[in-house]
Design a protein around this motif. Structure first.
Motif, PDB file in Angstrom:
ATOM      1  N   PRO A  28       0.946  -1.157   0.177  1.00 38.52           N
ATOM      2  CA  PRO A  28       0.075   0.073   0.109  1.00 38.52           C
ATOM      3  C   PRO A  28       0.648   1.325  -0.037  1.00 38.52           C
ATOM      4  N   PHE A  29       2.196   1.283   0.365  1.00 31.31           N
ATOM      5  CA  PHE A  29       2.922   2.618   0.507  1.00 31.31           C
ATOM      6  C   PHE A  29       3.701   2.589  -0.782  1.00 31.31           C
ATOM      7  N   GLU A  30       3.842   1.873  -1.636  1.00 31.74           N
ATOM      8  CA  GLU A  30       4.432   1.783  -2.996  1.00 31.74           C
ATOM      9  C   GLU A  30       3.762   2.229  -4.153  1.00 31.74           C
ATOM     10  N   GLY A  31       4.688   3.053  -5.014  1.00 30.49           N
ATOM     11  CA  GLY A  31       4.182   3.319  -6.365  1.00 30.49           C
ATOM     12  C   GLY A  31       2.802   4.136  -6.379  1.00 30.49           C
ATOM     13  N   GLN A  32       1.949   3.804  -7.332  1.00 24.44           N
ATOM     14  CA  GLN A  32       0.669   4.425  -7.254  1.00 24.44           C
ATOM     15  C   GLN A  32      -0.224   4.299  -6.296  1.00 24.44           C
ATOM     16  N   SER A  33      -0.240   3.435  -5.270  1.00 23.78           N
ATOM     17  CA  SER A  33      -1.047   3.228  -4.167  1.00 23.78           C
ATOM     18  C   SER A  33      -0.756   4.284  -3.200  1.00 23.78           C
ATOM     19  N   ILE A  34       0.377   4.948  -3.079  1.00 19.33           N
ATOM     20  CA  ILE A  34       0.432   5.850  -2.111  1.00 19.33           C
ATOM     21  C   ILE A  34      -0.155   7.183  -2.544  1.00 19.33           C
ATOM     22  N   ILE A  35      -0.187   7.424  -3.763  1.00 20.32           N
ATOM     23  CA  ILE A  35      -1.019   8.579  -4.238  1.00 20.32           C
ATOM     24  C   ILE A  35      -2.371   8.312  -4.100  1.00 20.32           C
ATOM     25  N   ALA A  36      -2.887   7.092  -4.270  1.00 18.64           N
ATOM     26  CA  ALA A  36      -4.209   6.861  -4.198  1.00 18.64           C
ATOM     27  C   ALA A  36      -4.594   6.985  -2.471  1.00 18.64           C
ATOM     28  N   ILE A  37      -3.574   6.720  -1.860  1.00 21.81           N
ATOM     29  CA  ILE A  37      -3.858   7.026  -0.032  1.00 21.81           C
ATOM     30  C   ILE A  37      -3.968   8.272   0.041  1.00 21.81           C
ATOM     31  N   ILE A  38      -2.832   9.313  -0.474  1.00 21.72           N
ATOM     32  CA  ILE A  38      -3.046  10.781  -0.334  1.00 21.72           C
ATOM     33  C   ILE A  38      -4.519  11.184  -0.715  1.00 21.72           C
ATOM     34  N   THR A  39      -4.793  10.977  -1.873  1.00 23.69           N
ATOM     35  CA  THR A  39      -6.000  11.404  -2.628  1.00 23.69           C
ATOM     36  C   THR A  39      -7.306  10.949  -1.882  1.00 23.69           C
ATOM     37  N   VAL A  40      -7.199   9.810  -1.008  1.00 22.55           N
ATOM     38  CA  VAL A  40      -8.248   9.613  -0.195  1.00 22.55           C
ATOM     39  C   VAL A  40      -8.215  10.338   1.231  1.00 22.55           C
ATOM     40  N   ILE A  41      -7.347  10.630   1.476  1.00 26.12           N
ATOM     41  CA  ILE A  41      -7.016  11.316   2.784  1.00 26.12           C
ATOM     42  C   ILE A  41      -7.419  12.884   2.530  1.00 26.12           C
ATOM     43  N   ALA A  42      -7.120  13.439   1.350  1.00 31.55           N
ATOM     44  CA  ALA A  42      -7.396  14.624   0.808  1.00 31.55           C
ATOM     45  C   ALA A  42      -8.857  14.732   0.822  1.00 31.55           C
ATOM     46  N   SER A  43      -9.576  13.781   0.270  1.00 34.34           N
ATOM     47  CA  SER A  43     -11.136  13.749  -0.227  1.00 34.34           C
ATOM     48  C   SER A  43     -11.729  13.747   1.229  1.00 34.34           C
ATOM     49  N   LEU A  44     -11.207  12.908   2.362  1.00 33.26           N
ATOM     50  CA  LEU A  44     -11.838  13.211   3.642  1.00 33.26           C
ATOM     51  C   LEU A  44     -11.664  14.304   4.200  1.00 33.26           C
ATOM     52  N   CYS A  45     -10.763  15.297   4.169  1.00 37.85           N
ATOM     53  CA  CYS A  45     -10.522  16.579   4.562  1.00 37.85           C
ATOM     54  C   CYS A  45     -11.332  17.306   3.879  1.00 37.85           C
ATOM     55  N   VAL A  46     -11.864  17.247   2.481  1.00 40.59           N
ATOM     56  CA  VAL A  46     -12.809  18.141   1.842  1.00 40.59           C
ATOM     57  C   VAL A  46     -13.998  17.733   2.416  1.00 40.59           C
ATOM     58  N   ILE A  47     -14.356  16.478   2.678  1.00 41.72           N
ATOM     59  CA  ILE A  47     -15.794  16.191   3.278  1.00 41.72           C
ATOM     60  C   ILE A  47     -15.896  16.924   4.773  1.00 41.72           C
ATOM     61  N   LEU A  48     -14.778  16.804   5.489  1.00 45.67           N
ATOM     62  CA  LEU A  48     -14.915  17.395   6.697  1.00 45.67           C
ATOM     63  C   LEU A  48     -15.056  18.971   6.826  1.00 45.67           C
ATOM     64  N   MET A  49     -14.339  19.463   5.666  1.00 48.66           N
ATOM     65  CA  MET A  49     -14.220  21.058   5.474  1.00 48.66           C
ATOM     66  C   MET A  49     -15.668  21.559   5.057  1.00 48.66           C
ATOM     67  N   MET A  50     -16.305  20.776   4.275  1.00 47.63           N
ATOM     68  CA  MET A  50     -17.695  20.955   3.808  1.00 47.63           C
ATOM     69  C   MET A  50     -18.830  20.863   5.003  1.00 47.63           C
ATOM     70  N   ALA A  51     -18.572  19.934   5.637  1.00 47.22           N
ATOM     71  CA  ALA A  51     -19.386  19.800   6.913  1.00 47.22           C
ATOM     72  C   ALA A  51     -19.299  20.774   7.923  1.00 47.22           C
ATOM     73  N   ILE A  52     -17.962  21.503   7.977  1.00 47.07           N
ATOM     74  CA  ILE A  52     -17.802  22.496   9.053  1.00 47.07           C
ATOM     75  C   ILE A  52     -18.474  23.838   8.445  1.00 47.07           C
ATOM     76  N   LEU A  53     -18.322  23.886   7.118  1.00 51.47           N
ATOM     77  CA  LEU A  53     -18.694  25.048   6.418  1.00 51.47           C
ATOM     78  C   LEU A  53     -20.281  25.134   6.437  1.00 51.47           C
TER      79      LEU A  53
END
Length: 67
Positions: A28-53
Motif C-alpha cells: 500500500p505504500f509503494e508506487g501508485q498506491s501511495i498516491i491513491a492513499i493521499i487522495t483518499v485522505i485529501a478527499s476526507l479532508c474536503v468532506i470534513l471542511m464542507m461539513a464545517i462550512l
C-alpha cells in the motif's frame, strides 16, 4: 451555497471510492498506491471542511435570527 457543498462532498466521496479501488493491498505504500492513499485522505479532508462550512452557515443564520 448549501447545494454546492453537497455537490462537492459527493464528488469527494466518489474520489474516495475510486481511489480505494486503486490501492494495492499487498504494497500500500509503494508506487501508485501511495498516491491513491493521499487522495483518499485529501478527499476526507474536503468532506470534513464542507461539513464545517455547513454547520458554520447554520450557526450564522441562527445568530442573525436572534438579532
Amino acid at each position: 451555497m448549501k447545494i454546492l457543498t453537497f455537490i462537492i462532498s459527493i464528488l469527494a466521496l466518489g474520489l474516495i471510492i475510486f481511489n480505494v479501488t486503486q490501492i494495492d493491498m499487498n504494497a500500500p505504500f509503494e508506487g501508485q498506491s501511495i498516491i491513491a492513499i493521499i487522495t483518499v485522505i485529501a478527499s476526507l479532508c474536503v468532506i470534513l471542511m464542507m461539513a464545517i462550512l455547513r454547520i458554520s452557515k447554520r450557526i450564522e443564520k441562527k445568530v442573525k435570527e436572534r438579532r
